[in-house]
Design an enzyme around this catalytic site. Structure first.
Site, PDB file in Angstrom:
ATOM      1  N   HIS A   1       0.825  -1.214   0.000  1.00  0.00           N
ATOM      2  CA  HIS A   1       0.000   0.000   0.000  1.00  0.00           C
ATOM      3  C   HIS A   1       0.852   1.254   0.000  1.00  0.00           C
ATOM      4  O   HIS A   1       0.408   2.308  -0.450  1.00  0.00           O
ATOM      5  CB  HIS A   1      -0.978  -0.021   1.172  1.00  0.00           C
ATOM      6  CG  HIS A   1      -2.132  -0.920   0.893  1.00  0.00           C
ATOM      7  ND1 HIS A   1      -2.159  -2.228   1.285  1.00  0.00           N
ATOM      8  CD2 HIS A   1      -3.255  -0.714   0.169  1.00  0.00           C
ATOM      9  CE1 HIS A   1      -3.270  -2.792   0.844  1.00  0.00           C
ATOM     10  NE2 HIS A   1      -3.952  -1.896   0.167  1.00  0.00           N
TER      11      HIS A   1
ATOM     12  N   ARG B   1     -10.506   4.127  -0.687  1.00  0.00           N
ATOM     13  CA  ARG B   1     -10.074   3.188   0.357  1.00  0.00           C
ATOM     14  C   ARG B   1     -10.355   3.829   1.727  1.00  0.00           C
ATOM     15  O   ARG B   1      -9.493   4.487   2.301  1.00  0.00           O
ATOM     16  CB  ARG B   1      -8.577   2.896   0.219  1.00  0.00           C
ATOM     17  CG  ARG B   1      -8.195   2.045  -0.987  1.00  0.00           C
ATOM     18  CD  ARG B   1      -6.683   1.797  -1.004  1.00  0.00           C
ATOM     19  NE  ARG B   1      -6.298   0.704  -1.872  1.00  0.00           N
ATOM     20  CZ  ARG B   1      -5.908   0.846  -3.143  1.00  0.00           C
ATOM     21  NH1 ARG B   1      -5.843   2.025  -3.695  1.00  0.00           N
ATOM     22  NH2 ARG B   1      -5.553  -0.226  -3.855  1.00  0.00           N
TER      23      ARG B   1
ATOM     24  N   GLU C   1     -11.559 -10.255  -5.145  1.00  0.00           N
ATOM     25  CA  GLU C   1     -10.113 -10.224  -4.915  1.00  0.00           C
ATOM     26  C   GLU C   1      -9.624 -11.504  -4.252  1.00  0.00           C
ATOM     27  O   GLU C   1      -8.493 -11.579  -3.795  1.00  0.00           O
ATOM     28  CB  GLU C   1      -9.698  -8.983  -4.133  1.00  0.00           C
ATOM     29  CG  GLU C   1     -10.439  -8.756  -2.835  1.00  0.00           C
ATOM     30  CD  GLU C   1     -10.013  -7.462  -2.123  1.00  0.00           C
ATOM     31  OE1 GLU C   1      -8.965  -6.888  -2.456  1.00  0.00           O
ATOM     32  OE2 GLU C   1     -10.748  -7.055  -1.211  1.00  0.00           O
TER      33      GLU C   1
ATOM     34  N   ASN D   1      -4.623  -6.744  -6.948  1.00  0.00           N
ATOM     35  CA  ASN D   1      -3.454  -6.868  -6.064  1.00  0.00           C
ATOM     36  C   ASN D   1      -3.628  -8.096  -5.161  1.00  0.00           C
ATOM     37  O   ASN D   1      -2.748  -8.943  -5.049  1.00  0.00           O
ATOM     38  CB  ASN D   1      -3.300  -5.617  -5.195  1.00  0.00           C
ATOM     39  CG  ASN D   1      -3.397  -4.346  -6.002  1.00  0.00           C
ATOM     40  OD1 ASN D   1      -3.019  -4.335  -7.166  1.00  0.00           O
ATOM     41  ND2 ASN D   1      -3.908  -3.286  -5.413  1.00  0.00           N
ATOM     42  N   ASP D   2      -4.793  -8.163  -4.522  1.00  0.00           N
ATOM     43  CA  ASP D   2      -5.028  -9.320  -3.660  1.00  0.00           C
ATOM     44  C   ASP D   2      -5.361 -10.564  -4.468  1.00  0.00           C
ATOM     45  O   ASP D   2      -4.989 -11.673  -4.082  1.00  0.00           O
ATOM     46  CB  ASP D   2      -6.149  -9.016  -2.658  1.00  0.00           C
ATOM     47  CG  ASP D   2      -5.620  -8.236  -1.471  1.00  0.00           C
ATOM     48  OD1 ASP D   2      -4.537  -8.594  -0.979  1.00  0.00           O
ATOM     49  OD2 ASP D   2      -6.263  -7.259  -1.050  1.00  0.00           O
TER      50      ASP D   2
ATOM     51  N   ARG E   1       2.080 -10.302  -1.140  1.00  0.00           N
ATOM     52  CA  ARG E   1       2.392  -9.099  -1.918  1.00  0.00           C
ATOM     53  C   ARG E   1       3.366  -8.174  -1.199  1.00  0.00           C
ATOM     54  O   ARG E   1       3.956  -7.274  -1.790  1.00  0.00           O
ATOM     55  CB  ARG E   1       1.096  -8.344  -2.287  1.00  0.00           C
ATOM     56  CG  ARG E   1       0.331  -7.805  -1.108  1.00  0.00           C
ATOM     57  CD  ARG E   1      -1.077  -7.380  -1.492  1.00  0.00           C
ATOM     58  NE  ARG E   1      -1.208  -5.957  -1.752  1.00  0.00           N
ATOM     59  CZ  ARG E   1      -2.369  -5.312  -1.769  1.00  0.00           C
ATOM     60  NH1 ARG E   1      -3.504  -5.955  -1.589  1.00  0.00           N
ATOM     61  NH2 ARG E   1      -2.421  -4.024  -1.999  1.00  0.00           N
TER      62      ARG E   1
ATOM     63  N   CYS F   1     -10.169  -2.304 -10.014  1.00  0.00           N
ATOM     64  CA  CYS F   1      -9.613  -1.185  -9.236  1.00  0.00           C
ATOM     65  C   CYS F   1      -8.234  -1.516  -8.674  1.00  0.00           C
ATOM     66  O   CYS F   1      -7.622  -0.688  -8.012  1.00  0.00           O
ATOM     67  CB  CYS F   1     -10.571  -0.778  -8.117  1.00  0.00           C
ATOM     68  SG  CYS F   1     -10.861  -2.087  -6.916  1.00  0.00           S
TER      69      CYS F   1
HETATM   70  C1  PEP Z   1      -6.690  -4.963  -4.536  1.00  0.00           C
HETATM   71  O1  PEP Z   1      -6.494  -5.873  -3.721  1.00  0.00           O
HETATM   72  O2  PEP Z   1      -6.409  -5.045  -5.735  1.00  0.00           O
HETATM   73  C2  PEP Z   1      -7.295  -3.695  -4.084  1.00  0.00           C
HETATM   74  C3  PEP Z   1      -7.706  -2.776  -4.932  1.00  0.00           C
HETATM   75  O3  PEP Z   1      -7.369  -3.486  -2.745  1.00  0.00           O
HETATM   76  P1  PEP Z   1      -6.090  -3.112  -1.834  1.00  0.00           P
HETATM   77  O4  PEP Z   1      -4.923  -2.875  -2.748  1.00  0.00           O
HETATM   78  O5  PEP Z   1      -6.460  -1.912  -1.054  1.00  0.00           O
HETATM   79  O6  PEP Z   1      -5.935  -4.329  -0.999  1.00  0.00           O
HETATM   80 MG    MG Z   2      -7.368  -5.737  -1.763  1.00  0.00          MG
END
Ligand code: PEP
Ligand code: MG
Length: 554
Positions: free
Chosen positions: A189, A296, A431, A454-455, A465, A502
């Site tokens: 993040h 977020r 996710e 991402n997740d 990650r 997203c």
């Molecule tokens: C993701 O996991 O892709 C996402 C948008 O949420 P975050 O990155 O805040 O976990």
């Molecule tokens: Mg996420």
């Protein structure tokens, strides 16, 4: 000149001077003093500096996040004036003839132990405050200022071993031109924040960074991931030329403002912005975002010592909705946990926090946290076009439970004659592989899906990650990830629902065509990427069937 190589997380070049962000700041050693009274005077002077820093922080927070967020700095100021705390430090200096730093750190240890052992969770929390104010004093005694209180107008390149998301949030964006960390991962993040802030950043450059001195001249090349310490003239002129090129390229993109996101063959897609809070709404509008695709909301909960109350949240959500002037705003309910840890939630330490008590799992088990957020969201819904999104979904049962809670909260508000909008959309993040695999069952229950790549990559590939040692294996282009996205898109559309992306992959131009072909309806990206993405879309032609996506060799 020393050249370090890391991973660029946001393209751009910055030239400036190093300003280290050192947590805990200063090493405290005990030594005996001969003149106790001048040591007491040093302590008093440091205290005056700390109080003045806190006053400035209070004013800044009041402007940025409002009264209840600013209150913590007022509390810290009061703690510094507390007689028991002051007597303890001064007595230690006078009776034990020790340096002020040592007297402060032993006082901090004793007081924080007392607070930690208290039953009352509010008092327990004060232990961290005692450590914080004591650290501020020790930093002041060393003749330094804590980074967030920096008053100089000089822009800086912030360097650190690593930065937590809450620490990154403290950075004053007007004065920080770039940041570089010795550790860190491009998927964290903190990296995402750099992209949202639109500042060059390089992570994982290694420990050599920490041997540099404050004030050293440095060039950060966020494109290649190179960091040059004490650069020579050749690299300086090369990088200045690169900066100029980059500026021109950004200027060229300005022509896309006000244009449609439409391909050469007429396929349309929405481009929305990812934001962390009110501070990025301006950047979203300036870059011509069609809406907010991911707010977020957990960032409202970070970098503070108590929950933001319903009223504070309501004001923030209402302001975002009003600022976007009727454009869609997708607000995600809090996604605390994993790398976004907050002490006052009182979460237990976990072996595997990414797979532990995070996001919707906290909300569903702690209604006292979830309901105020839902109330704030529903109250704000009448001020614009709101969509509420829920993170980390894995089952139908969770979605049913969420819907039930939302309905209960809505009825409570209705009973009190508080208006809510009937048009609010409800969506979920896809996710986890589980959510993607049962997207046919989830689609009928919601208004939309948004893919958190991402997740989704982390959980599909079983790759943390945050863990830089496995970052070379982290492959969001993996066929498994792309198939899960395609499957979710198919199921969303079969049930007449829209689907967005997203996660960071949304701004990966190498996949824009793939996503367009999948029929993705919306891409939500950091504001700085919007016009680049529009440029890419407007130059894509989907009518050529030979350009269909081929499966990758994963
Ligand atoms: C993701 O996991 O892709 C996402 C948008 O949420 P975050 O990155 O805040 O976990
Ligand atoms: Mg996420």
């Amino acid at each position: 000149m020393i050249t370090l190589k890391g991973k660029g997380v946001y393209g751009g070049i910055a030239i400036g001077r190093i300003s280290f962000f050192r947590r805990g700041g200063v090493d405290v050693r005990r030594h005996t003093v001969t003149d106790a009274e001048s040591e007491v005077a040093r302590f008093e002077k440091a205290k005056a500096q700390a109080i003045s820093e806190l006053n400035k922080l209070y004013e800044k927070a009041l402007r940025d996040i409002g009264e209840s967020g600013a209150r913590i700095f007022e509390i810290h100021g009061m703690m510094l004036e507390d007689d028991d705390y002051n007597d303890s430090v001064i007595n230690a200096i006078r009776t034990e003839k020790v340096n002020a730093e040592y007297a402060i750190s032993t006082t901090a240890e004793n007081f924080s132990m007392v607070f930690s052992s208290m039953e009352d969770p509010y008092m327990k929390e004060r232990a961290a405050d005692i450590r914080d104010i004591s650290n501020r004093l020790v930093v002041a005694l060393a003749g330094k200022k804590r980074l967030e209180a920096e008053s100089s107008d000089e822009a800086r390149i912030v360097c650190a071993d690593d930065l937590a998301p809450s620490e990154t949030m403290q950075l004053d964006r007007q004065k920080v031109w770039a940041f570089v960390t010795a550790e860190g991962s491009v998927n964290s993040h903190t990296a995402i924040l750099a992209r949202t802030m639109g500042i060059p950043a390089v992570v994982d450059v290694g420990d050599e960074l920490m041997r540099a001195e404050d004030g050293t001249e440095v060039i950060v090349d966020g494109f290649s991931g190179h960091v040059y310490l004490s650069p020579d003239q050749t690299i300086l002129s090369e990088m200045r030329a690169r900066m100029e090129e980059d500026r021109k390229a950004k200027d060229l993109l300005q022509k896309y403002k006000g244009m449609d996101n439409v391909t050469l063959d007429g396929t349309r897609i929405d481009i929305f912005a990812n934001i962390q809070g009110l501070r990025e709404v301006g950047a979203a509008l300036l870059n011509d975002a069609g809406g907010i695709g991911l707010f977020r909301s957990e960032f409202l909960y970070l970098d503070r010592n108590e929950f933001p109350d319903e009223e504070e949240q309501f004001q923030v959500y209402k302001t975002v909705l009003q600022s976007m002037g009727g454009k869609k705003v997708v607000i995600r309910t809090l996604d605390i946990g994993a790398d976004k840890q907050v002490g006052y939630f009182g979460l237990e330490k976990e072996e595997n926090p990414a797979m532990g008590m995070r996001a919707i799992r906290i909300c569903l088990t702690r209604p006292e946290i979830f309901r105020p957020q839902l109330r704030a969201l529903l109250r704000a819904s009448v001020f614009g076009s709101l969509a509420i999104m829920f993170p980390m979904i894995t089952s139908v049962k969770e979605v049913m439970e969420i819907r039930k809670t939302v309905e209960e909260v809505r009825r409570e508000l209705e009973k009190k004659k508080i208006p809510t909008s009937p048009d609010t959309e409800f969506g979920i993040m896809i996710e986890t592989p589980a959510a993607a695999m049962i997207s046919d069952l989830l689609a009928p229950l919601v208004d939309f899906f948004s893919i958190g790549t991402n997740d989704l990559t982390q959980y599909t590939l079983a790759l943390d990650r945050q863990n830089r040692s496995v970052s070379s294996f982290f492959d969001p282009h993996h066929e498994a990830v792309l198939r899960l996205i395609a499957l979710s898109a198919e199921n969303a559309h079969r049930h007449g629902k829209w689907i967005g992306i997203c996660g960071e992959l949304g701004s990966d131009l190498a996949l824009t065509e793939t996503f367009l072909r999948m029929g993705i309806d919306e891409l939500s990206v950091s504001p700085a990427y919007i016009l680049r993405l529009r440029d890419k879309i407007r130059n894509t032609d989907l009518s050529d069937p030979s350009a269909q996506r081929k499966e990758s060799n994963t």
